[in-house]
Design an enzyme around this catalytic site. Structure first.
Site: not given
Ligand code: NAI
Ligand code: GUE
Length: 326
Positions: A154, A189-190, A212
């Site tokens: 999604c 890059r999650s 990442d």
């Molecule tokens: N708007 C939407 O529909 C959605 C939003 N989200 C949001 O997106 C964000 C990320 O979610 P996920 O990927 O599931 O989180 P996650 O915690 O699994 O992954 C975050 C990634 O960002 C990387 N990261 C952290 N600091 C960084 C930096 N300074 N530079 C580059 N990379 C960095 C981490 O190493 C990790 O790979 C969260 O805030 C979440 O709430 C998640 C799912 C849906």
């Protein structure tokens, strides 16, 4: 004659997710009008996570407002396996969403739960077959008949829909190549969002810089986008985030930290900035001085895509039943 913007104002156009979601929901309503029964989505919340609860309640509200049934089931970790299996065999359930994380991030147990969801009911496309099709750029489950469409995750698909709305996808080009010539940076890059997103955009023809903490990777279909799906390689020696940003038509950020901000001085003048993190990765006033378009959040689009995926599951379930009967 249109009046030009005053010199003091910025020329950045801010686009809110609500207007993009509205267009998608209209498309969904059209598909829904052809069905005789209300599609039913079941959500499992088994982690007591308040962010998950918020997202679930918000999805439930949007589902009901748009003619879908949403049944949220709050259960314990120990109950998740049996609960998913029961929903798999319940013919009144069209789609299943399980909120993650459930078990500790390092245990790998969530991957087991993802595979439990029946392929025909996996509304987020998280089971392996769908993930495989996404990375391999395979769009149907039943090739070459092509009646059963594959399901995309999604949030990555929501970003694609945002880029289509903004006309970054060039409709002059054939479907599947519409990002040819575009350079895009994705910060995150999650496995759930950033990596699939980079792959999807590259599969559609873009050159993607995926950033990442462990470094930069480049996702492309090669020179002249001759490959059938993306490949990944290292950037040129010494290539840094600032080089990625300077080259990018679009910058997409999803860093889950309140203190992280993309340095506005590194953005290309007139680029497009999109934030999918729940935290603001761009400083609003500063980004508006540089960007041509700024999308501060996409959550509403993600939920519209969830309902679009649910509708697609129902259509796939029908096509599969018809093929079996023929
Ligand atoms: N708007 C939407 O529909 C959605 C939003 N989200 C949001 O997106 C964000 C990320 O979610 P996920 O990927 O599931 O989180 P996650 O915690 O699994 O992954 C975050 C990634 O960002 C990387 N990261 C952290 N600091 C960084 C930096 N300074 N530079 C580059 N990379 C960095 C981490 O190493 C990790 O790979 C969260 O805030 C979440 O709430 C998640 C799912 C849906
Ligand atoms: N299987 C599964 N799929 C998910 O997609 C999933 C999940 N589990 N577990 C929980 C996280 C969290 N999540 C968010 C959705 C939207 C915003 C978001 O950014 N919402 C607002 C901004 C914040 C607000 O308005 O409060 C917006 O973009 O407009 C954040 C986080 C999806 N999740």
């Amino acid at each position: 004659m249109a009046t030009p913007a005053p010199a003091s104002a910025t020329n950045c156009k801010v686009i809110l997710a609500g207007s993009i979601a509205k267009a998608l929901l209209a498309e969904v309503a059209e598909g829904l009008s052809k069905l005789t029964e209300k599609p039913k989505l079941v959500g499992f919340l088994a982690n007591g996570d308040p962010a998950g609860k918020m997202y679930a309640d918000w999805s439930a509200k949007t589902s009901r407002e748009n003619g879908f049934e949403f049944d949220l089931r709050v259960i314990s970790k120990e109950e998740i396996e049996e609960a998913v299996l029961a929903a798999n065999s319940d013919s009144t359930v069209n789609g299943i969403i399980v909120y993650y994380p459930i078990f500790s991030r390092t245990s790998g147990q969530d991957s087991y739960v993802k595979e439990l969801v029946d392929l025909s009911k996996d509304v987020e496309g998280l089971t392996h077959k769908y993930v495989f099709n996404m990375y391999q750029n395979i769009r149907y489950l039943d090739a070459p008949t092509n009646n059963v469409k594959s399901i995309l995750p999604c949030t990555p698909l929501a970003v694609v829909k945002v880029l289509e709305y903004l006309q970054i996808y060039n409709s002059i080009l054939p479907y599947g190549n519409r990002l040819f010539g575009k350079t895009i940076t994705v910060i995150n890059r999650s496995e759930v969002v950033g990596r699939p997103l980079a792959a999807l955009l590259a599969n559609d023809g873009a050159k993607v810089h995926s950033i990442d903490l462990d470094g930069i990777q480049v996702f492309t279909r090669g020179e002249g986008i001759k490959k059938k799906h993306h490949e990944v390689h290292d950037p040129p020696e010494g290539f840094e985030l600032q080089d990625c940003l300077a080259a990018s038509d679009v910058v997409i950020s999803g860093v889950p930290s309140a203190s992280y901000k993309v340095d506005p001085s590194l953005l290309r003048d007139g680029c497009v900035c999109i934030n999918f993190s729940s935290e603001k990765n761009f400083d609003g006033p500063a980004v508006k001085e540089k960007a041509s378009i700024y999308v501060p959040a996409i959550g509403k689009v993600t939920i519209a895509v969830l309902l679009r995926n649910l509708l697609r599951l129902v259509q796939n379930q029908k096509a599969t039943a018809e093929a079996a009967a023929a």
